[in-house]
Scaffold this motif. Sequence first.
Motif, mmCIF file in Angstrom:
data_model
loop_
_atom_site.group_PDB
_atom_site.id
_atom_site.type_symbol
_atom_site.label_atom_id
_atom_site.label_comp_id
_atom_site.label_asym_id
_atom_site.label_seq_id
_atom_site.Cartn_x
_atom_site.Cartn_y
_atom_site.Cartn_z
ATOM 1 N N ARG A 110 36.018 10.102 -11.048
ATOM 2 C CA ARG A 110 36.152 11.546 -11.206
ATOM 3 C C ARG A 110 37.550 11.841 -11.734
ATOM 4 O O ARG A 110 38.535 11.738 -11.001
ATOM 5 C CB ARG A 110 35.932 12.263 -9.878
ATOM 6 N N GLY A 111 37.644 12.186 -12.999
ATOM 7 C CA GLY A 111 38.936 12.518 -13.579
ATOM 8 C C GLY A 111 39.880 11.340 -13.578
ATOM 9 O O GLY A 111 39.686 10.353 -14.276
ATOM 10 N N ILE A 112 40.931 11.417 -12.748
ATOM 11 C CA ILE A 112 41.975 10.394 -12.755
ATOM 12 C C ILE A 112 41.903 9.462 -11.547
ATOM 13 O O ILE A 112 42.864 8.748 -11.248
ATOM 14 C CB ILE A 112 43.363 11.055 -12.802
ATOM 15 N N GLY A 113 40.763 9.441 -10.854
ATOM 16 C CA GLY A 113 40.665 8.566 -9.691
ATOM 17 C C GLY A 113 39.235 8.179 -9.363
ATOM 18 O O GLY A 113 38.284 8.635 -9.987
ATOM 19 N N MET A 114 39.107 7.303 -8.369
ATOM 20 C CA MET A 114 37.804 6.859 -7.877
ATOM 21 C C MET A 114 37.540 7.517 -6.525
ATOM 22 O O MET A 114 38.337 7.383 -5.594
ATOM 23 C CB MET A 114 37.782 5.329 -7.714
ATOM 24 N N VAL A 115 36.421 8.231 -6.424
ATOM 25 C CA VAL A 115 36.056 8.922 -5.186
ATOM 26 C C VAL A 115 34.984 8.118 -4.462
ATOM 27 O O VAL A 115 33.932 7.800 -5.039
ATOM 28 C CB VAL A 115 35.525 10.339 -5.480
ATOM 29 N N PHE A 116 35.228 7.783 -3.200
ATOM 30 C CA PHE A 116 34.262 7.008 -2.425
ATOM 31 C C PHE A 116 33.092 7.886 -1.985
ATOM 32 O O PHE A 116 33.286 8.955 -1.416
ATOM 33 C CB PHE A 116 34.942 6.376 -1.207
ATOM 34 N N ALA A 149 37.209 -0.435 -17.761
ATOM 35 C CA ALA A 149 36.703 -1.389 -18.746
ATOM 36 C C ALA A 149 35.486 -0.857 -19.494
ATOM 37 O O ALA A 149 35.149 -1.360 -20.573
ATOM 38 C CB ALA A 149 36.359 -2.713 -18.062
ATOM 39 N N GLN A 150 34.840 0.166 -18.941
ATOM 40 C CA GLN A 150 33.673 0.764 -19.597
ATOM 41 C C GLN A 150 34.082 1.767 -20.682
ATOM 42 O O GLN A 150 33.277 2.140 -21.522
ATOM 43 C CB GLN A 150 32.803 1.489 -18.563
ATOM 44 N N LEU A 151 35.329 2.226 -20.637
ATOM 45 C CA LEU A 151 35.794 3.232 -21.581
ATOM 46 C C LEU A 151 36.299 2.581 -22.856
ATOM 47 O O LEU A 151 36.651 1.399 -22.875
ATOM 48 C CB LEU A 151 36.930 4.048 -20.953
ATOM 49 N N ASP A 152 36.359 3.376 -23.946
ATOM 50 C CA ASP A 152 36.982 2.824 -25.135
ATOM 51 C C ASP A 152 38.487 2.743 -24.889
ATOM 52 O O ASP A 152 39.029 3.416 -24.006
ATOM 53 C CB ASP A 152 36.649 3.637 -26.393
ATOM 54 N N GLU A 153 39.152 1.900 -25.664
ATOM 55 C CA GLU A 153 40.549 1.577 -25.375
ATOM 56 C C GLU A 153 41.452 2.798 -25.385
ATOM 57 O O GLU A 153 42.372 2.913 -24.572
ATOM 58 C CB GLU A 153 41.058 0.538 -26.381
ATOM 59 N N GLY A 154 41.204 3.747 -26.295
ATOM 60 C CA GLY A 154 42.041 4.940 -26.373
ATOM 61 C C GLY A 154 41.971 5.778 -25.117
ATOM 62 O O GLY A 154 43.009 6.183 -24.561
ATOM 63 N N ASP A 155 40.744 6.037 -24.631
ATOM 64 C CA ASP A 155 40.580 6.836 -23.412
ATOM 65 C C ASP A 155 41.147 6.106 -22.199
ATOM 66 O O ASP A 155 41.776 6.714 -21.325
ATOM 67 C CB ASP A 155 39.103 7.152 -23.180
ATOM 68 N N ALA A 156 40.899 4.786 -22.136
ATOM 69 C CA ALA A 156 41.414 4.003 -21.014
ATOM 70 C C ALA A 156 42.939 4.017 -20.995
ATOM 71 O O ALA A 156 43.554 4.186 -19.939
ATOM 72 C CB ALA A 156 40.897 2.567 -21.095
ATOM 73 N N THR A 157 43.545 3.879 -22.164
ATOM 74 C CA THR A 157 45.007 3.845 -22.253
ATOM 75 C C THR A 157 45.625 5.150 -21.765
ATOM 76 O O THR A 157 46.651 5.142 -21.066
ATOM 77 C CB THR A 157 45.450 3.557 -23.698
ATOM 78 N N LYS A 158 45.014 6.286 -22.105
ATOM 79 C CA LYS A 158 45.528 7.576 -21.640
ATOM 80 C C LYS A 158 45.533 7.644 -20.116
ATOM 81 O O LYS A 158 46.504 8.086 -19.495
ATOM 82 C CB LYS A 158 44.681 8.714 -22.206
ATOM 83 N N LEU A 159 44.435 7.211 -19.498
ATOM 84 C CA LEU A 159 44.343 7.255 -18.035
ATOM 85 C C LEU A 159 45.322 6.281 -17.390
ATOM 86 O O LEU A 159 45.946 6.592 -16.365
ATOM 87 C CB LEU A 159 42.915 6.930 -17.601
ATOM 88 N N ILE A 160 45.474 5.115 -17.998
ATOM 89 C CA ILE A 160 46.398 4.106 -17.466
ATOM 90 C C ILE A 160 47.832 4.626 -17.505
ATOM 91 O O ILE A 160 48.552 4.592 -16.498
ATOM 92 C CB ILE A 160 46.278 2.798 -18.277
ATOM 93 N N ASN A 161 48.247 5.096 -18.671
ATOM 94 C CA ASN A 161 49.616 5.590 -18.815
ATOM 95 C C ASN A 161 49.882 6.781 -17.907
ATOM 96 O O ASN A 161 50.962 6.903 -17.314
ATOM 97 C CB ASN A 161 49.887 5.978 -20.267
ATOM 98 N N ASN A 162 48.876 7.652 -17.761
ATOM 99 C CA ASN A 162 49.024 8.817 -16.884
ATOM 100 C C ASN A 162 49.274 8.381 -15.453
ATOM 101 O O ASN A 162 50.175 8.899 -14.768
ATOM 102 C CB ASN A 162 47.764 9.688 -16.981
ATOM 103 N N GLU A 163 48.497 7.412 -14.979
ATOM 104 C CA GLU A 163 48.650 6.944 -13.596
ATOM 105 C C GLU A 163 49.993 6.259 -13.399
ATOM 106 O O GLU A 163 50.669 6.476 -12.383
ATOM 107 C CB GLU A 163 47.507 5.985 -13.249
ATOM 108 N N GLU A 165 52.779 6.702 -15.133
ATOM 109 C CA GLU A 165 53.870 7.679 -15.219
ATOM 110 C C GLU A 165 53.971 8.504 -13.936
ATOM 111 O O GLU A 165 55.068 8.777 -13.440
ATOM 112 C CB GLU A 165 53.656 8.598 -16.422
ATOM 113 N N ARG A 166 52.797 8.916 -13.381
ATOM 114 C CA ARG A 166 52.810 9.711 -12.148
ATOM 115 C C ARG A 166 53.435 8.957 -10.984
ATOM 116 O O ARG A 166 54.075 9.545 -10.114
ATOM 117 C CB ARG A 166 51.379 10.110 -11.748
ATOM 118 N N ASN A 167 53.219 7.648 -10.964
ATOM 119 C CA ASN A 167 53.652 6.848 -9.824
ATOM 120 C C ASN A 167 54.888 6.001 -10.107
ATOM 121 O O ASN A 167 55.288 5.186 -9.264
ATOM 122 C CB ASN A 167 52.497 5.944 -9.366
#
Length: 248
Positions: A110-116, A149-163, A165-167
């Motif tokens: 969900r968005g920028i995280g995994m919800v259990f 790993a299911q996302l295309d590299e561009g979308d995955a990279t945005k989420l990775i960098n966002n996480e 940078e936040r932390n």
Amino acid sequence: MSEKADKGGIQVISRAASILRVLKENQSGMSLGKIAERVDLPRSTVQRITSALAEEKLVIADANGGGLRLGPELSALAGAAQYSIVEHCRLLLTELTQKTGETTDLAVMRGIGMVFLDQVPGVYRLTTVSQVGEVFPLTTTANGKACLAQLDEGDATKLINNEWERNGIQRNLDEFLSELDTVREQGLAYDLDEHSAGVSAIGFSFVDWVGDLHAISIPVPTTRFARQRATIQQALIETSKNIHQTFQ
């Protein structure tokens, strides 16, 4: 109903679905012109379809003047779909716990995280437990990596960098993307004491009926991870094959 009318109705549904997916990706709201551009349809067509969707509360006007956004009725529908996925996967989680003796989790991206969403506790005295509704990060968890790993590299990279940078995390992006390539090839993702010290996990991801990314994972106290690793891997691979056939 004539065949022509039938095809026209199917086309309208397809176009409405495309509009809803675009709005899902832009939850802050979009103008009619922007939507039309994204779905490659005339603005008048988009206006007609969104007006019909608005009558059903599937889209609403953004309160801050940001255009149109997804409406409250979709949340109700999503809640029903979420319950279905939990219900559908409950037996699979139970079977995995029976095969491995370990706790088994179901989560949704969900968005920028995994919800259990659900969990079946293991049989050992020392187990790992997460609360339903708890949100975990993407880049340090097995379920998060599996979904990235299911996302295309561009979308995955945005989420990775966002996480990161936040932390305030400093990591090599190329190395992490290479790890995701391995996840795609092998079908399993790993968390080796990355998210929580003393806990390791293995997981896989899948896409459900409505296109949401989910993951099933098995967290294990690291003290017995090496002993259990082969058993868990085999059980997850078998479950992955089963669930992917279900959602094909």
